[in-house]
Design an enzyme around this catalytic site. Sequence first.
Site, mmCIF file in Angstrom:
data_model
loop_
_atom_site.group_PDB
_atom_site.id
_atom_site.type_symbol
_atom_site.label_atom_id
_atom_site.label_comp_id
_atom_site.label_asym_id
_atom_site.label_seq_id
_atom_site.Cartn_x
_atom_site.Cartn_y
_atom_site.Cartn_z
ATOM 1 N N ASN A 85 0.804 -1.222 0.000
ATOM 2 C CA ASN A 85 0.000 0.000 0.000
ATOM 3 C C ASN A 85 0.840 1.277 0.000
ATOM 4 O OD1 ASN A 85 -1.579 -2.263 1.259
ATOM 5 N ND2 ASN A 85 -3.200 -0.742 1.168
ATOM 6 N N VAL A 92 0.300 6.544 -1.199
ATOM 7 C CA VAL A 92 -0.130 5.781 -0.034
ATOM 8 C C VAL A 92 -1.581 5.394 -0.241
ATOM 9 C CG1 VAL A 92 -0.458 5.797 2.468
ATOM 10 C CG2 VAL A 92 1.472 7.032 1.460
ATOM 11 N N CYS A 93 -1.826 4.112 -0.378
ATOM 12 C CA CYS A 93 -3.180 3.626 -0.658
ATOM 13 C C CYS A 93 -3.931 3.353 0.646
ATOM 14 C CB CYS A 93 -3.123 2.349 -1.491
ATOM 15 S SG CYS A 93 -2.600 2.617 -3.184
ATOM 16 N N LEU A 94 -4.851 4.243 0.952
ATOM 17 C CA LEU A 94 -5.684 4.093 2.138
ATOM 18 C C LEU A 94 -7.081 4.610 1.807
ATOM 19 C CD1 LEU A 94 -3.466 5.275 5.141
ATOM 20 C CD2 LEU A 94 -4.523 3.031 4.890
#
Length: 482
Positions: A85, A92-94
């Site tokens: 992520n 930033v994968c959130l």
Amino acid sequence: MSNAVTLRLTKELSEFSKNPDDQLFLHYDDSNIMNIKAMITGPPDTPYCLGQFEFSLQFPKDYPTSPPKVLALTTNNTRTRFNPNIYAGGKVCLSILGTWRGNPGEQWSSAHGISSILLSIQSLLSDQPYRNEPGHDLETDSTKLESYNQKIRHETIRISICDRLESFLGINQNAPLITYGSTSSTESGTSSSPSSSPNTTSGSTTLVTPVGTPNSSGTPSSTSATFLCEPVYASSVSPSDEFCDLSKRLFLTYYDIYQNTVQTELALIKDGTGFYKAPFEYGGNKMDGNFNYTSLSKRLEIIKRAIDQETVDWIAQSKEWISSSSRMSSNLRRQLEQIQEYNRENSNVGIQIELCDDNPFVWTFTLFGKPMSNYDGGMFNVQMVFHNSFPDIQPRVKFCTPMYHVHVTTDGVPFYTVDKPDDVRHHIESIYRLVLEDEPLTNPSTHVNIAASKLYFGTKEQRREYNRNARRCASRSIEYFE
């Protein structure tokens, strides 16, 4: 920037400062709080263990209606993907950032803020990050999980620690040789030019160990060592980085843990072994490389020597600061007088403080163990060295008397936090609490003495052995004053 956004961010930053975290750090300019930098240290017992990872947070004009844009900065110049992520390019994968679809109820809302964002990022730095990748969250193949962890563990130390600190210190890994522990020139006959930055060393590739300073094995160093060093991949930091001083102080407290990780992995993985490639790594969004823990061990030791040498350099430079009648020289003398007056009025304070050679930048103080505690009867001498840029640059603190404690490294560096970093009395009181209070904090990121923490948080018999070691430490401390 609207007043509403300013008030919201100001409130969040105030709350963050009132509730400090041992692993989350912020830096911002009061004139522009829309851009904030954060540093997160990796959670213990994960492959990211105590690594130093930086992020930038850029807040939009309609915050908190919309989330900030978050970018990972510790990426080996966009070449290394540290997590499924956290991409090599910094993405930033959130779901709460709107960079991942997530599940219902996980999206951004105005209830979220700086703390929840940082905690969400920290949660990605888990003990099994392989499972963060969609479609692989139920992976049960322990070989895949550990192989992925192994390379993250290696690169955490290489990139987030070694590359980072070498950049701060001006250590030139491209030089063919680095020699330390000797006053002679390097065998290559070259050295870099002195640096004017107060956060760097003198710039020489020859690092001199103070007389009587123990090395990592605990014995005094008297010989030099020369290592062939591999080229370092430049990182995104520089000696002017906002977290430069903090990173150095954290390195001193975590040095033994980094070396323990290196030695443990070196016994399992042969140098030159290639990294495992996960099925979700592709193109430039991956983590490639080979293991070389032998090199990392040497680099960590050189960094440690360089930071120790900085402290020695401060003492030498303090003569100039005193002769120039610097404002900080007067400030520190005034603080000393106030602390001594406070101690006279509070006779229960078990601390004696004095200047070393009447130098306001070098304080020594003696801590007396609390009666009926493990350290009852103990006397522990501590040195505190200040820089002319205090409090922007925090003091270097070290127990000169051997101290056996979960929160004190084998080299004598205490892990402590202080609520008023510009007030020396608060520093001293925080350090004194380590001796005054028998029960260490439970947060594993504060456990900087590996052997002591294993005993204290182990079985009942191991706890008893810890107590015996602490009492022996107190008993032997008297010998250093005879």
